[in-house]
Design a protein around this motif. Structure first.
Motif, PDB file in Angstrom:
ATOM      1  N   ALA A  60       0.844  -1.203   0.000  1.00 16.62           N
ATOM      2  CA  ALA A  60       0.000   0.000   0.000  1.00 16.62           C
ATOM      3  C   ALA A  60       0.877   1.251   0.000  1.00 16.62           C
ATOM      4  O   ALA A  60       0.571   2.229  -0.694  1.00 16.62           O
ATOM      5  CB  ALA A  60      -0.924  -0.006   1.217  1.00 16.62           C
ATOM      6  N   GLU A  61       1.963   1.227   0.760  1.00 16.32           N
ATOM      7  CA  GLU A  61       2.881   2.376   0.805  1.00 16.32           C
ATOM      8  C   GLU A  61       3.554   2.578  -0.557  1.00 16.32           C
ATOM      9  O   GLU A  61       3.673   3.704  -1.030  1.00 16.32           O
ATOM     10  CB  GLU A  61       3.933   2.161   1.895  1.00 16.32           C
ATOM     11  N   ARG A  62       3.970   1.470  -1.193  1.00 16.48           N
ATOM     12  CA  ARG A  62       4.589   1.577  -2.525  1.00 16.48           C
ATOM     13  C   ARG A  62       3.583   2.125  -3.537  1.00 16.48           C
ATOM     14  O   ARG A  62       3.930   2.949  -4.379  1.00 16.48           O
ATOM     15  CB  ARG A  62       5.121   0.217  -2.988  1.00 16.48           C
ATOM     16  N   GLN A  63       2.325   1.668  -3.459  1.00 14.84           N
ATOM     17  CA  GLN A  63       1.295   2.143  -4.376  1.00 14.84           C
ATOM     18  C   GLN A  63       1.053   3.635  -4.180  1.00 14.84           C
ATOM     19  O   GLN A  63       0.905   4.385  -5.149  1.00 14.84           O
ATOM     20  CB  GLN A  63      -0.014   1.364  -4.171  1.00 14.84           C
ATOM     21  N   LYS A  64       1.054   4.060  -2.941  1.00 12.80           N
ATOM     22  CA  LYS A  64       0.865   5.477  -2.625  1.00 12.80           C
ATOM     23  C   LYS A  64       2.003   6.309  -3.237  1.00 12.80           C
ATOM     24  O   LYS A  64       1.761   7.365  -3.830  1.00 12.80           O
ATOM     25  CB  LYS A  64       0.858   5.632  -1.107  1.00 12.80           C
ATOM     26  N   GLU A  65       3.233   5.813  -3.114  1.00 11.96           N
ATOM     27  CA  GLU A  65       4.382   6.516  -3.692  1.00 11.96           C
ATOM     28  C   GLU A  65       4.290   6.556  -5.215  1.00 11.96           C
ATOM     29  O   GLU A  65       4.577   7.587  -5.823  1.00 11.96           O
ATOM     30  CB  GLU A  65       5.684   5.828  -3.255  1.00 11.96           C
ATOM     31  N   GLN A  66       3.879   5.438  -5.827  1.00  9.76           N
ATOM     32  CA  GLN A  66       3.744   5.396  -7.287  1.00  9.76           C
ATOM     33  C   GLN A  66       2.665   6.367  -7.756  1.00  9.76           C
ATOM     34  O   GLN A  66       2.831   7.042  -8.767  1.00  9.76           O
ATOM     35  CB  GLN A  66       3.409   3.979  -7.749  1.00  9.76           C
ATOM     36  N   ASP A  67       1.552   6.416  -7.018  1.00  9.42           N
ATOM     37  CA  ASP A  67       0.470   7.344  -7.376  1.00  9.42           C
ATOM     38  C   ASP A  67       0.951   8.790  -7.303  1.00  9.42           C
ATOM     39  O   ASP A  67       0.637   9.604  -8.183  1.00  9.42           O
ATOM     40  CB  ASP A  67      -0.740   7.151  -6.458  1.00  9.42           C
ATOM     41  N   LEU A  68       1.723   9.100  -6.270  1.00  9.44           N
ATOM     42  CA  LEU A  68       2.242  10.456  -6.118  1.00  9.44           C
ATOM     43  C   LEU A  68       3.214  10.792  -7.254  1.00  9.44           C
ATOM     44  O   LEU A  68       3.127  11.870  -7.853  1.00  9.44           O
ATOM     45  CB  LEU A  68       2.937  10.614  -4.761  1.00  9.44           C
ATOM     46  N   LEU A  69       4.121   9.856  -7.581  1.00  2.00           N
ATOM     47  CA  LEU A  69       5.070  10.077  -8.679  1.00  2.00           C
ATOM     48  C   LEU A  69       4.341  10.237 -10.008  1.00  2.00           C
ATOM     49  O   LEU A  69       4.695  11.096 -10.822  1.00  2.00           O
ATOM     50  CB  LEU A  69       6.074   8.931  -8.761  1.00  2.00           C
ATOM     51  N   PHE A  70       3.305   9.413 -10.234  1.00  2.00           N
ATOM     52  CA  PHE A  70       2.526   9.520 -11.471  1.00  2.00           C
ATOM     53  C   PHE A  70       1.867  10.892 -11.554  1.00  2.00           C
ATOM     54  O   PHE A  70       1.907  11.546 -12.604  1.00  2.00           O
ATOM     55  CB  PHE A  70       1.470   8.415 -11.540  1.00  2.00           C
ATOM     56  N   SER A  71       1.271  11.319 -10.467  1.00  2.00           N
ATOM     57  CA  SER A  71       0.601  12.620 -10.442  1.00  2.00           C
ATOM     58  C   SER A  71       1.581  13.752 -10.732  1.00  2.00           C
ATOM     59  O   SER A  71       1.287  14.656 -11.526  1.00  2.00           O
ATOM     60  CB  SER A  71      -0.057  12.826  -9.076  1.00  2.00           C
ATOM     61  N   GLN A  72       2.766  13.688 -10.130  1.00  2.74           N
ATOM     62  CA  GLN A  72       3.778  14.721 -10.363  1.00  2.74           C
ATOM     63  C   GLN A  72       4.233  14.714 -11.819  1.00  2.74           C
ATOM     64  O   GLN A  72       4.386  15.764 -12.448  1.00  2.74           O
ATOM     65  CB  GLN A  72       4.971  14.516  -9.430  1.00  2.74           C
ATOM     66  N   ARG A  73       4.451  13.527 -12.364  1.00  2.00           N
ATOM     67  CA  ARG A  73       4.908  13.412 -13.752  1.00  2.00           C
ATOM     68  C   ARG A  73       3.831  13.900 -14.729  1.00  2.00           C
ATOM     69  O   ARG A  73       4.122  14.596 -15.698  1.00  2.00           O
ATOM     70  CB  ARG A  73       5.281  11.955 -14.051  1.00  2.00           C
ATOM     71  N   LEU A  74       2.573  13.534 -14.431  1.00  4.65           N
ATOM     72  CA  LEU A  74       1.474  13.966 -15.287  1.00  4.65           C
ATOM     73  C   LEU A  74       1.364  15.488 -15.301  1.00  4.65           C
ATOM     74  O   LEU A  74       1.236  16.108 -16.365  1.00  4.65           O
ATOM     75  CB  LEU A  74       0.156  13.345 -14.829  1.00  4.65           C
ATOM     76  N   LYS A  75       1.460  16.110 -14.156  1.00  3.54           N
ATOM     77  CA  LYS A  75       1.376  17.571 -14.080  1.00  3.54           C
ATOM     78  C   LYS A  75       2.535  18.224 -14.830  1.00  3.54           C
ATOM     79  O   LYS A  75       2.361  19.243 -15.502  1.00  3.54           O
ATOM     80  CB  LYS A  75       1.343  18.025 -12.627  1.00  3.54           C
ATOM     81  N   ALA A  76       3.727  17.605 -14.725  1.00  3.09           N
ATOM     82  CA  ALA A  76       4.894  18.143 -15.437  1.00  3.09           C
ATOM     83  C   ALA A  76       4.679  18.047 -16.954  1.00  3.09           C
ATOM     84  O   ALA A  76       5.000  18.982 -17.696  1.00  3.09           O
ATOM     85  CB  ALA A  76       6.161  17.393 -15.026  1.00  3.09           C
ATOM     86  N   LEU A  77       4.125  16.925 -17.406  1.00  3.49           N
ATOM     87  CA  LEU A  77       3.853  16.765 -18.848  1.00  3.49           C
ATOM     88  C   LEU A  77       2.775  17.731 -19.319  1.00  3.49           C
ATOM     89  O   LEU A  77       2.875  18.299 -20.421  1.00  3.49           O
ATOM     90  CB  LEU A  77       3.446  15.322 -19.158  1.00  3.49           C
ATOM     91  N   LEU A  78       1.729  17.908 -18.509  1.00  2.54           N
ATOM     92  CA  LEU A  78       0.670  18.857 -18.886  1.00  2.54           C
ATOM     93  C   LEU A  78       1.250  20.258 -19.045  1.00  2.54           C
ATOM     94  O   LEU A  78       0.925  20.981 -19.994  1.00  2.54           O
ATOM     95  CB  LEU A  78      -0.442  18.865 -17.833  1.00  2.54           C
ATOM     96  N   LYS A  79       2.127  20.616 -18.140  1.00  4.42           N
ATOM     97  CA  LYS A  79       2.750  21.942 -18.202  1.00  4.42           C
ATOM     98  C   LYS A  79       3.687  22.044 -19.410  1.00  4.42           C
ATOM     99  O   LYS A  79       3.676  23.027 -20.145  1.00  4.42           O
ATOM    100  CB  LYS A  79       3.509  22.215 -16.909  1.00  4.42           C
ATOM    101  N   GLU A  80       4.492  20.993 -19.608  1.00  2.50           N
ATOM    102  CA  GLU A  80       5.456  20.996 -20.711  1.00  2.50           C
ATOM    103  C   GLU A  80       4.776  21.121 -22.073  1.00  2.50           C
ATOM    104  O   GLU A  80       5.255  21.820 -22.958  1.00  2.50           O
ATOM    105  CB  GLU A  80       6.291  19.705 -20.663  1.00  2.50           C
ATOM    106  N   TYR A  81       3.634  20.428 -22.255  1.00  2.53           N
ATOM    107  CA  TYR A  81       2.931  20.454 -23.531  1.00  2.53           C
ATOM    108  C   TYR A  81       1.767  21.453 -23.546  1.00  2.53           C
ATOM    109  O   TYR A  81       0.968  21.471 -24.483  1.00  2.53           O
ATOM    110  CB  TYR A  81       2.433  19.047 -23.902  1.00  2.53           C
TER     111      TYR A  81
END
Length: 114
Positions: A60-81
Motif C-alpha cells: 500500500a505504501e509503494r502504491q501510494k508513492e507510485q500514485d504520487l510520482l505519477f501525479s507529479q509526472r502527469l502535471k509536469a507533462l501537462l505543463k510541458e505540452y
C-alpha cells in the motif's frame, strides 16, 4: 582487617538473599503465566502482526508513492505540452468511447517517439 572480612561476608550473604528473592518472584510469575485460570494481568506490547499484513502495508505504501510520482509526472507533462487537465480527460474519454483505448491497459506507443 577482620572487620572488613566480616562486612564482605555480610554483603555476599545479602546479595545471595536478594538473588533468591528475585528467583522466587520470577518462578512465581512463570507459574502464574502457565496457569490458564490465572487472572494475572500482564502488560504486553502491541499485537504481533502477520507477515502478510506487513507486506500488504508495504505494498500500500509503494502504491501510494507510485500514485504520487505519477501525479507529479502527469502535471509536469501537462505543463510541458501546455495542456489542460480537462482537455486530457476529454481525449481519454474519447479514446475509451471509440474503443481505441482500454481501461487499465497501457496504450500502444507510436513509432514517432511521442
Amino acid at each position: 582487617m577482620k572487620y572488613q572480612k566480616v562486612q564482605k561476608q555480610l554483603d555476599e550473604r545479602e546479595k545471595l538473599r536478594k538473588f533468591r528473592e528475585l528467583d522466587d518472584a520470577f518462578a512465581q510469575a512463570l507459574r502464574q503465566l502457565e496457569d490458564p485460570d490465572s487472572d494475572f494481568d500482564i502488560p504486553t506490547g502491541p499485537p504481533v502482526r502477520s507477515l502478510a499484513a506487513l507486506e500488504a502495508d508495504d505494498q500500500a505504501e509503494r502504491q501510494k508513492e507510485q500514485d504520487l510520482l505519477f501525479s507529479q509526472r502527469l502535471k509536469a507533462l501537462l505543463k510541458e505540452y501546455d495542456l489542460s487537465e480537462g482537455g486530457v480527460s476529454e481525449l481519454i474519454q474519447t479514446l475509451l468511447a471509440y474503443g481505441l483505448w482500454e481501461v487499465d491497459r497501457m496504450p500502444a506507443q507510436s513509432s514517432s517517439g511521442h
